[in-house]
Design a protein around this motif. Structure first.
Motif, short mmCIF file in Angstrom:
data_model
loop_
_atom_site.label_atom_id
_atom_site.label_comp_id
_atom_site.label_asym_id
_atom_site.label_seq_id
_atom_site.Cartn_x
_atom_site.Cartn_y
_atom_site.Cartn_z
N LYS A 54 0.87 -1.18 0.00
CA LYS A 54 0.00 0.00 0.00
C LYS A 54 0.91 1.22 0.00
O LYS A 54 1.75 1.39 0.89
CB LYS A 54 -0.90 0.00 1.24
N SER A 55 0.75 2.08 -1.00
CA SER A 55 1.55 3.30 -1.09
C SER A 55 0.81 4.44 -0.40
O SER A 55 -0.38 4.63 -0.61
CB SER A 55 1.79 3.64 -2.56
N LEU A 56 1.54 5.18 0.43
CA LEU A 56 0.98 6.32 1.14
C LEU A 56 1.81 7.56 0.78
O LEU A 56 3.03 7.55 0.93
CB LEU A 56 1.03 6.10 2.65
N ALA A 57 1.15 8.61 0.33
CA ALA A 57 1.83 9.85 -0.02
C ALA A 57 2.10 10.66 1.24
O ALA A 57 1.19 10.93 2.02
CB ALA A 57 0.99 10.66 -0.99
N ALA A 58 3.36 11.03 1.43
CA ALA A 58 3.74 11.82 2.60
C ALA A 58 3.23 13.25 2.46
O ALA A 58 3.04 13.75 1.36
CB ALA A 58 5.26 11.82 2.77
N THR A 59 3.03 13.88 3.59
CA THR A 59 2.70 15.29 3.60
C THR A 59 3.99 16.08 3.32
O THR A 59 5.08 15.53 3.40
CB THR A 59 2.10 15.69 4.97
N ASP A 60 3.87 17.33 2.98
CA ASP A 60 5.05 18.16 2.72
C ASP A 60 5.76 18.43 4.04
O ASP A 60 5.15 18.88 5.01
CB ASP A 60 4.61 19.48 2.07
N PHE A 61 7.04 18.13 4.09
CA PHE A 61 7.82 18.34 5.30
C PHE A 61 9.26 18.64 4.94
O PHE A 61 9.69 18.38 3.83
CB PHE A 61 7.72 17.13 6.25
N ARG A 62 10.01 19.18 5.88
CA ARG A 62 11.38 19.60 5.62
C ARG A 62 12.40 18.48 5.69
O ARG A 62 13.27 18.37 4.85
CB ARG A 62 11.81 20.65 6.64
N GLU A 63 12.33 17.68 6.70
CA GLU A 63 13.39 16.70 6.93
C GLU A 63 12.79 15.38 7.36
O GLU A 63 12.28 14.65 6.54
CB GLU A 63 14.35 17.24 7.99
N ASP A 64 12.81 15.07 8.64
CA ASP A 64 12.31 13.80 9.14
C ASP A 64 10.81 13.89 9.44
O ASP A 64 10.28 14.96 9.72
CB ASP A 64 13.05 13.40 10.42
N ILE A 65 10.15 12.72 9.40
CA ILE A 65 8.72 12.63 9.69
C ILE A 65 8.43 11.24 10.24
O ILE A 65 9.21 10.31 10.04
CB ILE A 65 7.87 12.94 8.44
N ALA A 66 7.32 11.11 10.94
CA ALA A 66 6.90 9.81 11.47
C ALA A 66 5.54 9.44 10.89
O ALA A 66 4.75 10.30 10.52
CB ALA A 66 6.83 9.86 12.99
N LEU A 67 5.30 8.15 10.83
CA LEU A 67 4.03 7.63 10.32
C LEU A 67 3.50 6.60 11.31
O LEU A 67 4.21 5.67 11.68
CB LEU A 67 4.23 6.99 8.95
N LYS A 68 2.26 6.80 11.73
CA LYS A 68 1.59 5.84 12.62
C LYS A 68 0.46 5.21 11.82
O LYS A 68 -0.39 5.91 11.27
CB LYS A 68 1.02 6.58 13.84
N VAL A 69 0.48 3.88 11.71
CA VAL A 69 -0.56 3.16 10.99
C VAL A 69 -1.20 2.17 11.95
O VAL A 69 -0.49 1.37 12.57
CB VAL A 69 0.01 2.42 9.76
N GLU A 70 -2.52 2.25 12.09
CA GLU A 70 -3.23 1.35 13.01
C GLU A 70 -4.41 0.72 12.30
O GLU A 70 -5.09 1.36 11.51
CB GLU A 70 -3.73 2.11 14.22
N SER A 71 -4.67 -0.53 12.65
CA SER A 71 -5.86 -1.21 12.18
C SER A 71 -7.07 -0.57 12.84
O SER A 71 -7.06 -0.27 14.04
CB SER A 71 -5.79 -2.70 12.53
N THR A 72 -8.12 -0.32 12.07
CA THR A 72 -9.35 0.24 12.64
C THR A 72 -10.45 -0.82 12.74
O THR A 72 -11.58 -0.49 13.06
CB THR A 72 -9.86 1.43 11.79
N ALA A 73 -10.08 -2.06 12.46
CA ALA A 73 -11.04 -3.16 12.56
C ALA A 73 -11.46 -3.35 14.02
O ALA A 73 -10.64 -3.24 14.93
CB ALA A 73 -10.45 -4.44 12.01
N VAL A 74 -12.73 -3.65 14.22
CA VAL A 74 -13.25 -3.89 15.56
C VAL A 74 -12.85 -5.29 15.99
O VAL A 74 -13.14 -6.27 15.28
CB VAL A 74 -14.79 -3.73 15.59
N PRO A 75 -12.17 -5.44 17.15
CA PRO A 75 -11.79 -6.79 17.59
C PRO A 75 -13.00 -7.64 17.90
O PRO A 75 -14.02 -7.15 18.38
CB PRO A 75 -10.97 -6.55 18.87
#
Length: 92
Positions: A70-91
Motif C-alpha cells: 500500500k503506497s501512502l503519499a507523505a505530507t510536505d515536510f522539511r526533513e524527518d517525519i513519522a508515520l503511525k498506521v493502526e488497524s481500525t477493525a473492531v476486535p
C-alpha cells in the motif's frame, strides 16, 4: 512493539519501524521521502503523518487495502517525519 525490518519502503529516506503484530506500526523516516510503501494484510487502517519537531498530526488517511503493498503519499515536510498506521477493525 518489536522492530519491523521487512515490508516497509521509502525512497530517499531511511525507515526505522516498530510493529505490534499486524495491527499497529510506528515508523520514523530519516530524510526526505514523498511516498512510503507498506506490505499490509487485508483490513481497514488509519495512517497519521506526524511532524516530529512539533508533535502534531499533519495528515490523516483512512484506507482498506486488499493486501500487499500500500503506497501512502507523505505530507510536505522539511526533513524527518513519522508515520503511525493502526488497524481500525473492531476486535471480535
Amino acid at each position: 512493539m518489536r522492530p519491523a525490518r521487512e515490508g516497509i519502503k521509502a525512497e530517499g529516506a531511511v525507515a526505522y519501524a516498530l510493529a505490534l503484530s499486524v495491527k499497529s506500526y510506528a515508523i520514523y523516516f530519516h530524510g526526505k521521502t514523498q511516498n512510503a510503501s507498506l506490505d499490509l494484510p487485508p483490513g481497514s487502517y488509519r495512517a497519521n503523518w506526524v511532524n516530529v519537531l512539533q508533535g502534531n498530526i499533519e495528515k490523516t488517511e483512512d484506507f482498506t487495502p486488499a493486501g500487499g503493498d500500500k503506497s501512502l503519499a507523505a505530507t510536505d515536510f522539511r526533513e524527518d517525519i513519522a508515520l503511525k498506521v493502526e488497524s481500525t477493525a473492531v476486535p471480535r
